[in-house]
Design a protein around this motif. Structure first.
Motif, PDB file in Angstrom:
ATOM      1  N   VAL A  75      -2.760   4.831 -15.157  1.00  0.00           N
ATOM      2  CA  VAL A  75      -2.942   5.336 -13.793  1.00  0.00           C
ATOM      3  C   VAL A  75      -2.270   6.702 -13.749  1.00  0.00           C
ATOM      4  N   THR A  76      -3.006   7.718 -13.288  1.00  0.00           N
ATOM      5  CA  THR A  76      -2.470   9.076 -13.209  1.00  0.00           C
ATOM      6  C   THR A  76      -2.480   9.548 -11.765  1.00  0.00           C
ATOM      7  N   LYS A  77      -1.347  10.080 -11.333  1.00  0.00           N
ATOM      8  CA  LYS A  77      -1.225  10.637  -9.983  1.00  0.00           C
ATOM      9  C   LYS A  77      -0.511  11.969 -10.111  1.00  0.00           C
ATOM     10  N   THR A  78      -1.204  13.029  -9.712  1.00  0.00           N
ATOM     11  CA  THR A  78      -0.695  14.391  -9.875  1.00  0.00           C
ATOM     12  C   THR A  78      -0.686  15.108  -8.534  1.00  0.00           C
ATOM     13  N   TYR A  79       0.417  15.788  -8.239  1.00  0.00           N
ATOM     14  CA  TYR A  79       0.569  16.498  -6.965  1.00  0.00           C
ATOM     15  C   TYR A  79       1.237  17.848  -7.217  1.00  0.00           C
ATOM     16  N   GLY A  80       0.846  18.853  -6.480  1.00  0.00           N
ATOM     17  CA  GLY A  80       1.420  20.190  -6.614  1.00  0.00           C
ATOM     18  C   GLY A  80       2.552  20.422  -5.634  1.00  0.00           C
ATOM     19  N   VAL A  81       3.523  19.520  -5.638  1.00  0.00           N
ATOM     20  CA  VAL A  81       4.654  19.624  -4.717  1.00  0.00           C
ATOM     21  C   VAL A  81       5.960  19.433  -5.490  1.00  0.00           C
ATOM     22  N   PRO A  82       7.083  19.921  -4.936  1.00  0.00           N
ATOM     23  CA  PRO A  82       8.375  19.660  -5.585  1.00  0.00           C
ATOM     24  C   PRO A  82       8.800  18.198  -5.380  1.00  0.00           C
ATOM     25  N   ASP A  83       9.910  17.832  -5.969  1.00  0.00           N
ATOM     26  CA  ASP A  83      10.356  16.442  -5.978  1.00  0.00           C
ATOM     27  C   ASP A  83      10.468  15.776  -4.600  1.00  0.00           C
TER      28      ASP A  83
END
Length: 194
Positions: free
Chosen positions: A48-56
């Protein structure tokens, strides 16, 4: 085939068909995981892959949308945060690790944190490639200042952190910011995690 649990101490190998791995984090997630994900899938495991362009802090909110049980977690953290105004976001990092461990069922021995690549050693080399001196300085400083602090913090939580990913070749970063999954640096890193 089997996959080693990512831990510094000796751990049992897990048959790939028993692996359910979560790949979660910032925009480098896909670029630094494609070979490893393919290896797990070929062995009958689930990914399962979940990618987001946000900081921690944003990732700490997003992780709560992940449900189910997993055997392994590859967390791509510390991205989208640059010195000098960058903060380590310890609370967010701990929330992510705690959620993965307690809510998703991944033992701490099977959690691996991957920090953003350290792009270049010299600002002038990075600036030449990016064409932006300010971005060059921020990127270099994250690798030199923020990543080591994050590494030590995760280790203090008992979480394994991958070896630093470093490239001095501008060609490894097609868009100047993201490591290419086709680069030797990315392939070598992933081969070391299989």
């Amino acid at each position: 085939a089997a996959v080693d649990a990512p831990a510094e101490q000796e751990t049992e190998k897990v048959s790939l068909d028993k692996v359910k791995a979560l790949f979660f984090g910032h925009s480098q997630t896909g670029r630094l995981s494609s070979s490893l994900k393919s290896h797990i899938k070929r062995g009958g495991g689930q990914v399962v892959t979940k990618t987001y362009g946000v900081p921690d802090p944003g990732l700490a909110k997003e992780i709560k949308n992940t449900k189910g049980k997993f055997t392994h977690a590859y967390l791509y953290l510390n991205g989208n945060s640059y010195p000098p105004k960058a903060m380590l976001h310890k609370t967010s990092k701990k929330q992510i690790v705690d959620y993965v461990h307690s809510s998703l069922g991944v033992s701490k021995e099977n959690i691996l944190v991957i920090l953003p690549p350290d792009r270049f050693k010299k600002e002038k080399d990075l600036a030449r490639h990016l064409g932006n001196k300010k971005q060059a300085e921020r990127s270099r400083r994250r690798g030199a200042e923020l990543n080591p602090m994050a590494r030590e913090y995760f280790k203090s939580l008992g979480i394994k952190v991958s070896d630093p990913i470093v490239s001095t070749d501008p060609a490894d970063f097609g868009d100047g910011l993201h490591l290419s999954s086709a680069s030797a640096v990315s392939k070598n890193f992933q081969a070391g995690e299989i």
